[in-house]
Design a protein around this motif. Structure first.
Motif, PDB file in Angstrom:
ATOM      1  N   ARG A 219      55.775  43.843  50.550  1.00 56.99           N
ATOM      2  CA  ARG A 219      54.696  44.723  51.008  1.00 56.99           C
ATOM      3  C   ARG A 219      54.044  44.099  52.225  1.00 56.99           C
ATOM      4  O   ARG A 219      53.913  42.888  52.318  1.00 56.99           O
ATOM      5  N   SER A 220      53.601  44.967  53.096  1.00 58.85           N
ATOM      6  CA  SER A 220      52.914  44.473  54.288  1.00 58.85           C
ATOM      7  C   SER A 220      51.518  43.994  53.903  1.00 58.85           C
ATOM      8  O   SER A 220      50.993  44.346  52.841  1.00 58.85           O
ATOM      9  N   ALA A 221      50.927  43.201  54.771  1.00 64.63           N
ATOM     10  CA  ALA A 221      49.569  42.718  54.524  1.00 64.63           C
ATOM     11  C   ALA A 221      48.610  43.892  54.404  1.00 64.63           C
ATOM     12  O   ALA A 221      47.693  43.866  53.575  1.00 64.63           O
ATOM     13  N   LYS A 222      48.844  44.942  55.192  1.00 63.28           N
ATOM     14  CA  LYS A 222      47.980  46.133  55.135  1.00 63.28           C
ATOM     15  C   LYS A 222      48.083  46.805  53.760  1.00 63.28           C
ATOM     16  O   LYS A 222      47.077  47.195  53.179  1.00 63.28           O
ATOM     17  N   ASP A 223      49.323  46.943  53.248  1.00 63.31           N
ATOM     18  CA  ASP A 223      49.512  47.531  51.914  1.00 63.31           C
ATOM     19  C   ASP A 223      48.803  46.714  50.838  1.00 63.31           C
ATOM     20  O   ASP A 223      48.176  47.263  49.937  1.00 63.31           O
ATOM     21  N   ILE A 224      48.927  45.404  50.943  1.00 59.87           N
ATOM     22  CA  ILE A 224      48.297  44.518  49.954  1.00 59.87           C
ATOM     23  C   ILE A 224      46.783  44.633  50.045  1.00 59.87           C
ATOM     24  O   ILE A 224      46.094  44.690  49.015  1.00 59.87           O
ATOM     25  N   GLU A 225      46.243  44.696  51.254  1.00 54.21           N
ATOM     26  CA  GLU A 225      44.785  44.872  51.428  1.00 54.21           C
ATOM     27  C   GLU A 225      44.314  46.172  50.810  1.00 54.21           C
ATOM     28  O   GLU A 225      43.290  46.212  50.125  1.00 54.21           O
ATOM     29  N   GLN A 226      45.059  47.264  51.066  1.00 51.17           N
ATOM     30  CA  GLN A 226      44.674  48.572  50.518  1.00 51.17           C
ATOM     31  C   GLN A 226      44.738  48.562  48.996  1.00 51.17           C
ATOM     32  O   GLN A 226      43.858  49.100  48.322  1.00 51.17           O
ATOM     33  N   MET A 227      45.778  47.929  48.444  1.00 50.09           N
ATOM     34  CA  MET A 227      45.897  47.835  46.988  1.00 50.09           C
ATOM     35  C   MET A 227      44.738  47.020  46.427  1.00 50.09           C
ATOM     36  O   MET A 227      44.148  47.401  45.400  1.00 50.09           O
ATOM     37  N   ALA A 228      44.396  45.928  47.078  1.00 50.10           N
ATOM     38  CA  ALA A 228      43.274  45.093  46.623  1.00 50.10           C
ATOM     39  C   ALA A 228      41.962  45.870  46.675  1.00 50.10           C
ATOM     40  O   ALA A 228      41.139  45.768  45.755  1.00 50.10           O
ATOM     41  N   GLU A 229      41.762  46.647  47.737  1.00 55.45           N
ATOM     42  CA  GLU A 229      40.539  47.457  47.848  1.00 55.45           C
ATOM     43  C   GLU A 229      40.465  48.491  46.731  1.00 55.45           C
ATOM     44  O   GLU A 229      39.403  48.694  46.129  1.00 55.45           O
ATOM     45  N   ARG A 230      41.586  49.161  46.440  1.00 54.79           N
ATOM     46  CA  ARG A 230      41.608  50.157  45.358  1.00 54.79           C
ATOM     47  C   ARG A 230      41.305  49.515  44.012  1.00 54.79           C
ATOM     48  O   ARG A 230      40.516  50.040  43.224  1.00 54.79           O
ATOM     49  N   GLU A 231      41.934  48.380  43.745  1.00 52.68           N
ATOM     50  CA  GLU A 231      41.729  47.702  42.464  1.00 52.68           C
ATOM     51  C   GLU A 231      40.306  47.166  42.341  1.00 52.68           C
ATOM     52  O   GLU A 231      39.718  47.193  41.263  1.00 52.68           O
ATOM     53  N   THR A 232      39.760  46.667  43.447  1.00 56.62           N
ATOM     54  CA  THR A 232      38.373  46.182  43.441  1.00 56.62           C
ATOM     55  C   THR A 232      37.418  47.332  43.161  1.00 56.62           C
ATOM     56  O   THR A 232      36.509  47.216  42.345  1.00 56.62           O
ATOM     57  N   ALA A 233      37.644  48.473  43.820  1.00 53.92           N
ATOM     58  CA  ALA A 233      36.791  49.647  43.599  1.00 53.92           C
ATOM     59  C   ALA A 233      36.878  50.116  42.149  1.00 53.92           C
ATOM     60  O   ALA A 233      35.861  50.446  41.533  1.00 53.92           O
ATOM     61  N   ALA A 234      38.083  50.129  41.587  1.00 56.67           N
ATOM     62  CA  ALA A 234      38.261  50.557  40.195  1.00 56.67           C
ATOM     63  C   ALA A 234      37.553  49.593  39.239  1.00 56.67           C
ATOM     64  O   ALA A 234      36.899  50.025  38.283  1.00 56.67           O
ATOM     65  N   PHE A 235      37.669  48.299  39.508  1.00 56.69           N
ATOM     66  CA  PHE A 235      36.990  47.304  38.676  1.00 56.69           C
ATOM     67  C   PHE A 235      35.477  47.477  38.745  1.00 56.69           C
ATOM     68  O   PHE A 235      34.796  47.456  37.717  1.00 56.69           O
ATOM     69  N   LEU A 236      34.952  47.645  39.958  1.00 53.37           N
ATOM     70  CA  LEU A 236      33.504  47.794  40.114  1.00 53.37           C
ATOM     71  C   LEU A 236      33.001  49.060  39.433  1.00 53.37           C
ATOM     72  O   LEU A 236      31.908  49.068  38.850  1.00 53.37           O
ATOM     73  N   LYS A 237      33.793  50.118  39.476  1.00 47.42           N
ATOM     74  CA  LYS A 237      33.408  51.356  38.788  1.00 47.42           C
ATOM     75  C   LYS A 237      33.339  51.121  37.274  1.00 47.42           C
ATOM     76  O   LYS A 237      32.359  51.489  36.624  1.00 47.42           O
ATOM     77  N   ARG A 238      34.384  50.491  36.723  1.00 49.38           N
ATOM     78  CA  ARG A 238      34.381  50.215  35.277  1.00 49.38           C
ATOM     79  C   ARG A 238      33.226  49.299  34.894  1.00 49.38           C
ATOM     80  O   ARG A 238      32.547  49.527  33.887  1.00 49.38           O
TER      81      ARG A 238
END
Length: 71
Positions: free
Chosen positions: A15-34
């Motif tokens: 995965r590109s660094a951009k893909d990994i950043e986007q995945m990390a942002e999505r997972e961080t947002a999901a964690f913060l929501k929970r």
């Protein structure tokens, strides 16, 4: 060695660094929501141990109205 098999995406790919950043942002947002929902549930439970149920409902309704008015 052969390709590793991913659980959700089939074969693993680099995965590109951009893909990994986007995945990390999505997972961080999901964690913060929970975490936020869990915190809110704890706060409501605490309120209910010290206030009458109707009083808690009134406070939460006022807070909800305030949130709806935010722009």
């Amino acid at each position: 060695m052969g390709e590793d098999i991913g659980v959700e995406d089939g074969p693993m790919r680099k995965r590109s660094a951009k893909d990994i950043e986007q995945m990390a942002e999505r997972e961080t947002a999901a964690f913060l929501k929970r975490a936020s929902i869990t915190y809110l549930e704890c706060c409501v439970s605490l309120m209910m141990t010290h206030l009458e149920l109707e009083e808690v409902a009134t406070i939460l309704e006022k807070e909800a109205d305030m949130l709806r008015r935010l722009d």
